[in-house]
Design a protein around this motif. Structure first.
Motif, PDB file in Angstrom:
ATOM      1  N   VAL A  24       0.907  -1.133   0.091  1.00 21.76           N
ATOM      2  CA  VAL A  24       0.063   0.028   0.184  1.00 21.76           C
ATOM      3  C   VAL A  24       1.123   1.107  -0.278  1.00 21.76           C
ATOM      4  N   VAL A  25       0.468   2.404  -0.371  1.00 20.22           N
ATOM      5  CA  VAL A  25       1.170   3.355  -0.156  1.00 20.22           C
ATOM      6  C   VAL A  25       1.587   3.603   1.108  1.00 20.22           C
ATOM      7  N   ALA A  26       2.956   4.055   1.159  1.00 16.87           N
ATOM      8  CA  ALA A  26       3.564   4.000   2.429  1.00 16.87           C
ATOM      9  C   ALA A  26       4.780   4.856   2.786  1.00 16.87           C
ATOM     10  N   ASP A  27       5.137   5.602   3.774  1.00 16.62           N
ATOM     11  CA  ASP A  27       6.212   6.514   4.096  1.00 16.62           C
ATOM     12  C   ASP A  27       7.443   5.566   4.100  1.00 16.62           C
ATOM     13  N   VAL A  28       8.533   6.065   3.630  1.00 17.08           N
ATOM     14  CA  VAL A  28       9.880   5.617   3.718  1.00 17.08           C
ATOM     15  C   VAL A  28      10.660   6.346   4.893  1.00 17.08           C
ATOM     16  N   TYR A  29      11.226   5.498   5.786  1.00 18.64           N
ATOM     17  CA  TYR A  29      11.626   6.282   6.876  1.00 18.64           C
ATOM     18  C   TYR A  29      13.210   5.945   6.796  1.00 18.64           C
ATOM     19  N   ALA A  30      13.958   7.141   7.425  1.00 16.03           N
ATOM     20  CA  ALA A  30      15.338   7.085   7.317  1.00 16.03           C
ATOM     21  C   ALA A  30      16.021   5.864   8.269  1.00 16.03           C
ATOM     22  N   LYS A  31      15.459   5.571   9.431  1.00 19.90           N
ATOM     23  CA  LYS A  31      15.604   4.202  10.110  1.00 19.90           C
ATOM     24  C   LYS A  31      14.579   3.565  10.490  1.00 19.90           C
ATOM     25  N   ALA A  32      14.557   2.179  10.806  1.00 21.46           N
ATOM     26  CA  ALA A  32      13.564   1.472  11.248  1.00 21.46           C
ATOM     27  C   ALA A  32      12.909   1.767  12.331  1.00 21.46           C
ATOM     28  N   GLU A  33      12.423   2.951  12.442  1.00 21.91           N
ATOM     29  CA  GLU A  33      11.800   3.220  13.625  1.00 21.91           C
ATOM     30  C   GLU A  33      10.506   4.181  13.288  1.00 21.91           C
ATOM     31  N   ASN A  34       9.521   4.202  14.219  1.00 23.19           N
ATOM     32  CA  ASN A  34       8.350   4.859  13.912  1.00 23.19           C
ATOM     33  C   ASN A  34       8.454   6.228  13.537  1.00 23.19           C
ATOM     34  N   TYR A  35       9.086   7.042  14.455  1.00 19.96           N
ATOM     35  CA  TYR A  35       9.259   8.350  14.281  1.00 19.96           C
ATOM     36  C   TYR A  35      10.487   9.016  13.731  1.00 19.96           C
ATOM     37  N   ALA A  36      11.101   7.992  12.927  1.00 19.87           N
ATOM     38  CA  ALA A  36      12.319   8.517  12.180  1.00 19.87           C
ATOM     39  C   ALA A  36      11.850   9.469  11.024  1.00 19.87           C
ATOM     40  N   TRP A  66      15.718  -6.879   4.614  1.00 20.07           N
ATOM     41  CA  TRP A  66      15.122  -6.665   5.834  1.00 20.07           C
ATOM     42  C   TRP A  66      15.940  -6.351   7.113  1.00 20.07           C
ATOM     43  N   GLU A  67      15.253  -5.677   8.241  1.00 15.93           N
ATOM     44  CA  GLU A  67      16.156  -5.307   9.301  1.00 15.93           C
ATOM     45  C   GLU A  67      15.074  -5.145  10.550  1.00 15.93           C
ATOM     46  N   THR A  68      15.644  -5.881  11.665  1.00 19.17           N
ATOM     47  CA  THR A  68      14.823  -5.480  12.908  1.00 19.17           C
ATOM     48  C   THR A  68      14.850  -4.239  13.302  1.00 19.17           C
ATOM     49  N   GLY A  69      13.777  -3.616  13.368  1.00 17.04           N
ATOM     50  CA  GLY A  69      13.427  -2.293  14.094  1.00 17.04           C
ATOM     51  C   GLY A  69      12.691  -2.384  15.343  1.00 17.04           C
TER      52      GLY A  69
END
Length: 160
Positions: free
Chosen positions: A64-76, A92-95
């Protein structure tokens, strides 16, 4: 200054300009594929991220349409956006725990660059934005060599 492979028209490479649409990230999916949700591993592709690292395989998956974050964090910082609904992900990464109730994030290049143009839209998307049935997707490598699945594999509909 030399022209980047993307500017030269090479498919699947970094080098999109800020605020521009992708030319090679997503592709139209057939109605049958959209209904079923598709995810498949591909070999012999080439994606080069903003650090110069080249990936030669990917997961081609409905999302789905999605934001791409600088880090594997919700508020990055949001560095890009996926606007197509069939995209590629190189590892993939564990975040951080996200709304999908697991910690798996997939690394990709956004279709649009929103912030930090030097990253060329590269960053992480939480697993629940993809149509995977298991996270991390079997066969897709971890972004950090030697990392194995954290045991958070979950079936679709079960809190991905």
């Amino acid at each position: 200054m030399t022209q980047s492979p993307a500017a030269a028209g090479a498919p699947g490479t970094a080098g999109r300009e800020a605020g521009t649409a992708a030319s090679s990230h997503g592709a139209p999916a057939s109605a049958a594929h959209r209904a079923a949700g598709i995810c498949q591993l591909r070999k012999n592709v080439s994606h080069t991220d903003f650090t110069g690292k080249t990936f030669t395989s990917d997961l081609y998956c409905e999302n789905v349409v999605a934001d791409v974050y600088a880090k594997a964090e919700n508020y990055a910082t949001v560095v890009g956006k996926l606007v197509t609904t069939l995209s590629w992900f190189v590892c993939w990464e564990t975040g951080e725990l996200h709304a999908g109730k697991n910690r798996i994030w997939y690394y990709t290049q956004g279709d649009r660059i929103l912030n930090w143009p030097q990253r060329k839209g590269w960053g992480y998307v939480p697993a629940y934005r993809l149509t995977t049935t298991v996270d991390p997707f079997p066969g897709l490598p971890a972004c950090v060599p030697g990392v194995t699945s954290p045991g958070l594999n979950q079936a679709a509909g079960g809190g991905r």
